[in-house]
Structure formats: C-alpha cells, structure tokens
Design an enzyme around this catalytic site. Structure first.
Site, PDB file in Angstrom:
ATOM      1  N   CYS A 121     -13.754 -13.369  -5.613  1.00 37.99           N
ATOM      2  CA  CYS A 121     -13.762 -13.078  -4.169  1.00 37.99           C
ATOM      3  C   CYS A 121     -14.717 -13.988  -3.383  1.00 37.99           C
ATOM      4  O   CYS A 121     -14.616 -14.097  -2.166  1.00 37.99           O
ATOM      5  CB  CYS A 121     -14.106 -11.614  -3.928  1.00 37.99           C
ATOM      6  SG  CYS A 121     -12.867 -10.508  -4.628  1.00 37.99           S
ATOM      7  N   HIS A 256     -15.890 -11.410   3.842  1.00 33.07           N
ATOM      8  CA  HIS A 256     -14.880 -11.098   2.829  1.00 33.07           C
ATOM      9  C   HIS A 256     -14.395  -9.674   3.090  1.00 33.07           C
ATOM     10  O   HIS A 256     -15.186  -8.782   3.413  1.00 33.07           O
ATOM     11  CB  HIS A 256     -15.498 -11.217   1.436  1.00 33.07           C
ATOM     12  CG  HIS A 256     -14.614 -10.694   0.347  1.00 33.07           C
ATOM     13  ND1 HIS A 256     -13.310 -11.083   0.214  1.00 33.07           N
ATOM     14  CD2 HIS A 256     -14.854  -9.790  -0.643  1.00 33.07           C
ATOM     15  CE1 HIS A 256     -12.773 -10.450  -0.810  1.00 33.07           C
ATOM     16  NE2 HIS A 256     -13.688  -9.658  -1.352  1.00 33.07           N
ATOM     17  N   ASN A 286      -7.854  -6.288  -0.109  1.00 35.62           N
ATOM     18  CA  ASN A 286      -8.738  -7.345  -0.621  1.00 35.62           C
ATOM     19  C   ASN A 286      -7.883  -8.448  -1.241  1.00 35.62           C
ATOM     20  O   ASN A 286      -7.297  -8.250  -2.308  1.00 35.62           O
ATOM     21  CB  ASN A 286      -9.686  -6.732  -1.667  1.00 35.62           C
ATOM     22  CG  ASN A 286     -10.655  -7.743  -2.242  1.00 35.62           C
ATOM     23  OD1 ASN A 286     -10.508  -8.948  -2.045  1.00 35.62           O
ATOM     24  ND2 ASN A 286     -11.647  -7.250  -2.966  1.00 35.62           N
TER      25      ASN A 286
HETATM   26  C1  LIG Z   1     -13.649   1.575  -5.200  1.00 37.67           C
HETATM   27  C2  LIG Z   1     -14.290   2.505  -4.206  1.00 37.67           C
HETATM   28  C3  LIG Z   1     -13.476   2.566  -2.940  1.00 37.67           C
HETATM   29  C4  LIG Z   1     -14.376   3.897  -4.813  1.00 37.67           C
HETATM   30  O1  LIG Z   1     -15.019   4.783  -3.917  1.00 37.67           O
HETATM   31  P1  LIG Z   1     -16.166   5.744  -4.453  1.00 37.67           P
HETATM   32  O2  LIG Z   1     -16.557   6.593  -3.331  1.00 37.67           O
HETATM   33  O3  LIG Z   1     -17.212   4.884  -5.079  1.00 37.67           O
HETATM   34  O4  LIG Z   1     -15.391   6.605  -5.523  1.00 37.67           O
HETATM   35  P2  LIG Z   1     -15.643   6.719  -7.092  1.00 37.67           P
HETATM   36  O5  LIG Z   1     -15.213   5.473  -7.800  1.00 37.67           O
HETATM   37  O6  LIG Z   1     -17.032   7.193  -7.332  1.00 37.67           O
HETATM   38  O7  LIG Z   1     -14.627   7.871  -7.425  1.00 37.67           O
HETATM   39  C5  LIG Z   1     -14.755   9.140  -6.831  1.00 37.67           C
HETATM   40  C6  LIG Z   1     -13.569   9.968  -7.269  1.00 37.67           C
HETATM   41  O8  LIG Z   1     -12.363   9.449  -6.661  1.00 37.67           O
HETATM   42  C7  LIG Z   1     -11.387   9.215  -7.670  1.00 37.67           C
HETATM   43  N1  LIG Z   1     -10.548   8.089  -7.266  1.00 37.67           N
HETATM   44  C8  LIG Z   1     -10.691   6.794  -7.581  1.00 37.67           C
HETATM   45  N2  LIG Z   1      -9.689   6.092  -7.020  1.00 37.67           N
HETATM   46  C9  LIG Z   1      -8.912   6.975  -6.346  1.00 37.67           C
HETATM   47  C10 LIG Z   1      -7.754   6.865  -5.569  1.00 37.67           C
HETATM   48  N3  LIG Z   1      -7.155   5.684  -5.329  1.00 37.67           N
HETATM   49  N4  LIG Z   1      -7.240   7.981  -5.014  1.00 37.67           N
HETATM   50  C11 LIG Z   1      -7.809   9.186  -5.200  1.00 37.67           C
HETATM   51  N5  LIG Z   1      -8.915   9.355  -5.954  1.00 37.67           N
HETATM   52  C12 LIG Z   1      -9.470   8.256  -6.496  1.00 37.67           C
HETATM   53  C13 LIG Z   1     -12.174   8.929  -8.922  1.00 37.67           C
HETATM   54  O9  LIG Z   1     -11.388   9.170 -10.060  1.00 37.67           O
HETATM   55  C14 LIG Z   1     -13.320   9.912  -8.786  1.00 37.67           C
HETATM   56  O10 LIG Z   1     -12.865  11.174  -9.194  1.00 37.67           O
HETATM   57  P3  LIG Z   1     -13.841  12.118 -10.042  1.00 37.67           P
HETATM   58  O11 LIG Z   1     -15.024  12.383  -9.165  1.00 37.67           O
HETATM   59  O12 LIG Z   1     -12.993  13.324 -10.275  1.00 37.67           O
HETATM   60  O13 LIG Z   1     -14.165  11.345 -11.281  1.00 37.67           O
HETATM   61  C15 LIG Z   1     -15.734   2.048  -3.860  1.00 37.67           C
HETATM   62  O14 LIG Z   1     -16.578   2.245  -4.940  1.00 37.67           O
HETATM   63  C16 LIG Z   1     -15.794   0.608  -3.465  1.00 37.67           C
HETATM   64  O15 LIG Z   1     -15.261   0.229  -2.452  1.00 37.67           O
HETATM   65  N6  LIG Z   1     -16.489  -0.234  -4.271  1.00 37.67           N
HETATM   66  C17 LIG Z   1     -16.622  -1.622  -3.981  1.00 37.67           C
HETATM   67  C18 LIG Z   1     -15.319  -2.260  -4.193  1.00 37.67           C
HETATM   68  C19 LIG Z   1     -15.329  -3.699  -3.845  1.00 37.67           C
HETATM   69  O16 LIG Z   1     -15.789  -4.049  -2.795  1.00 37.67           O
HETATM   70  N7  LIG Z   1     -14.795  -4.483  -4.735  1.00 37.67           N
HETATM   71  C20 LIG Z   1     -14.513  -5.833  -4.542  1.00 37.67           C
HETATM   72  C21 LIG Z   1     -15.694  -6.660  -4.436  1.00 37.67           C
HETATM   73  S1  LIG Z   1     -15.064  -8.247  -4.397  1.00 37.67           S
END
Ligand SMILES: CC(C)(COP(=O)(O)OP(=O)(O)OC[C@H]1O[C@@H](n2cnc3c(N)ncnc32)[C@H](O)[C@@H]1OP(=O)(O)O)[C@@H](O)C(=O)NCCC(=O)NCCS
Length: 329
Positions: A121, A256, A286
C-alpha cells in the site's frame, strides 16, 4: 531518512494524472450474500460502501496501461519519449518479467527503463520517491509513475475480515524535470521508512519461493490500525517539520485510502478539516498501491485540485512500509 533536495538543480513536477477503475462494482450488500457481514458493519468500521473488481482476464497491466495513457495525454507527452517507468504493484501479471516492462511495450517505448517496485500500500510513494531521485540526479527528464493492483486475486472471498476491505484499480502520474530555479512546483520531499519486524501482521500466506502460490491476504486488523495511526502521524510531522511547512498551509491531504477512521484521525492530528481531505475509500475501498494516484486523479477530474496547491500524501502498507510526500502540484 530525509534527504535535502535543495542542493540539486532539478525538480520533479507532476504534469499529468490518470486513472482506471474496472466496470464491475461490488456493493457491501452483494458481499453480505456470500460472507457473514453487513453493509452497516463495513461502513461503520471502514467507511467502505463499494469496490471495483477486475473482470476475468483483466490484468494489472491492462489497468495500468489505461491510467498511463490518460496521464500521458494530460501531460502532452508521447509514451515513446519516456525515460523511466516505475510501476508499484503487489499483483503483477507474472512473477517475471515486471509488469512495468509489459506496460512499456504497450506504450511503444523502447528507449527508457521500466521496473516494478513492491511496497504494497506504500508502493506508489516508494515509486514516486525513486522516480523523483532519477529526475533530481539528471538520469531522467520524464517519468511515468503507476500504482496498479488486482487485489481481488489475493482475497479469500470467505474471509470476512479481509475480503470486504480491498478493491482493484490503477492510477498514474507523469513527472517532468524542471529547473529548480524556475518553479516552486514539484516534489518538495518524500520521507519513507520500513520495519520488517512487523511483516507478519499484514501479509499473504504464500509466495513463489515458499508455497509456490501467491497466497491470500492475512491481516491482524487491530495491530495494523494501531501502527497506522501513530506511524503516519509521526511521518507527516517529520516531513512538515523538515520542510518548515505549517499544516494550516496545506491545501490538501491526499492519503492512502484504507479506512476512513484512520484518515479522519490523521486530519484531526493535522488540524485539517475533512473538506481539505480527498477521500475515495467509500467508493474504491483499499486499492493498495493504486489508491493515492487514483484519489489524486479523481480529485483533479472533479476540479478540486489546481496548479500550485500544496499537497501532503501519506501511506502505510505491508512490511510495514510507511511514509509521506510533500509536493506543490
Ligand atoms: C479491519 C478492521 C476494519 C476491523 O475492525 P476492528 O474494529 O478492529 O474489528 P476486529 O478485527 O477487532 O473484529 C471485531 C469483530 O468483528 C468481526 N468481523 C471482522 N470482520 C467482519 C466483517 N466484515 N463483518 C462483520 N464482522 C466482522 C470479527 O470477527 C470480530 O468478532 P469477534 O469479536 O466475535 O471475534 C480494522 O481493524 C482496520 O481497519 N484495520 C486497519 C486495516 C488497514 O488499514 N489495513 C490496510 C493497511 S494498508
């Protein structure tokens, strides 16, 4: 490491931008039919409403070529005349040769040098950094910098924690060397960094030398989020401080596009209102290395960016690799 550019006589000015998005738009609702998620969850956590996925047989080079043609048209430069083509991608058409050399051939260019960079990214900013250095050192007068990704090829469509986050597309910019005495436009400085100790938090579970397959995307979302917020803020701060730019003098933040919460957090740290921040994450998701040039090109097309605007880019991606770029458009 920040290199001071002021001793050098050339500046890289962006004279052309272009982008390409595949026709196929996939909404959150559509994804929720095949994986256990909801439109509301995706929007609340990421800001994403939809993404574009490439058609069967539509390759990274095809998207890159289309974006490149538009950027060259805006620049008024023939592809044959380019000295350099740097293409940032995580999803090359083939393991080798580089996708950049394929785009070079598609553009009818035989005189320049074409190669790919791999920084996920953060790839566009690394490619921009490399091309800028070629121009500053007098090794190239014109350069094409492309970010192009077919991320859908790397997604496990049953993994709800990753498949909702990414999309396909391409963005391209054309850089031209200008005498630094004659313009204040151009790339002012780029500050890139990496820390391979965090490779495991954002990666694929395969590769040519390990499993013999490209693998699928794996991410520890919370960890990536945590690093993104602090590392991007530190990088932006270091770049602005080094070039003695007050954030209030920035016309645009073009970050980004991974997650609206990260983008809003950055804007808040820079005391910038969101109307000075270009966001496309809601419609593109993304697109990895493509996201910054895509956002720049879309904003230009909408008439939001004008010549002379002071722009800050920032990005973080797998590696981890992160950084920021300051430029006057
Ligand atoms: C990926 C992201 C959106 C997840 O959000 P979060 O608030 O951190 O959520 P978590 O990963 O802790 O998951 C929370 C819950 O949602 C669930 N979950 C994950 N993806 C899901 C989806 N698409 N739909 C519904 N539930 C989902 C998980 O299983 C978890 O459930 P649990 O509590 O029962 O285990 C977030 O962490 C994020 O944006 N991270 C950075 C990503 C990024 O920028 N990446 C690229 C960099 S280049």
């Amino acid at each position: 490491m920040i290199m001071s550019p002021y001793a050098l006589s050339h500046r890289s000015v962006i004279v052309g931008c272009g982008h390409y998005l595949p026709q196929n738009v996939v909404t959150n609702e559509e994804l929720s039919k095949t994986v256990d998620t909801t439109h509301e969850w995706i929007v609340e956590r990421t800001g994403i409403h939809q993404r574009h996925f490439a058609a069967h047989g539509e390759l990274t080079s095809d998207m890159a070529f289309d974006a490149a043609k538009k950027a060259l048209k805006m620049a008024g430069i023939d592809g044959q005349d380019l000295d350099l083509i740097v293409l940032a991608t995580t999803t090359p058409d083939l393991t080798f040769p580089s996708t950049a050399t394929k785009v070079q051939a598609m553009l009818g260019n035989t005189k320049g040098l074409a190669f790919d960079v791999s920084a996920v990214c953060a790839g566009y900013l690394v490619a921009l950094n490399v091309a800028d250095n070629f121009i500053r050192l007098g090794q190239a007068k014109t350069a094409l910098v492309i970010g192009a990704e077919r991320l859908s090829s790397l997604l496990d469509m049953q993994d709800r924690s990753t498949c909702v986050l990414f999309g396909d597309g391409a963005g391209a910019t054309v850089l031209k060397a200008f005498d630094a005495q004659e313009t204040d436009r151009g790339i002012i400085g780029i500050h890139m960094q990496s820390d391979g100790n965090y490779r495991h938090i954002l990666c694929t579970d395969g590769g040519v030398a390990s499993t013999g397959t490209p693998g699928k995307v794996f991410m520890e979302g919370r960890e990536v989020f945590r690093h993104a917020v602090t590392k991007l803020a530190d990088s932006a701060d270091a770049t602005l401080t080094h070039y003695q730019v007050d954030p209030k003098d920035l016309d645009w933040l073009i970050p980004h596009q991974a997650n609206i919460r990260i983008i809003e957090g950055m804007a808040k740290k820079l005391h910038m209102s969101m109307d000075k921040v270009i966001t496309t994450v809601h419609k593109h998701a993304n697109t990895s290395a493509a996201s910054i040039p895509l956002a720049l090109s879309c904003a230009l097309e909408e008439g939001r960016i004008k010549e002379g605007d002071l722009i800050l880019h920032e990005a973080i991606g797998g590696g981890l690799v992160w950084g920021s770029a300051l430029l006057r458009f």
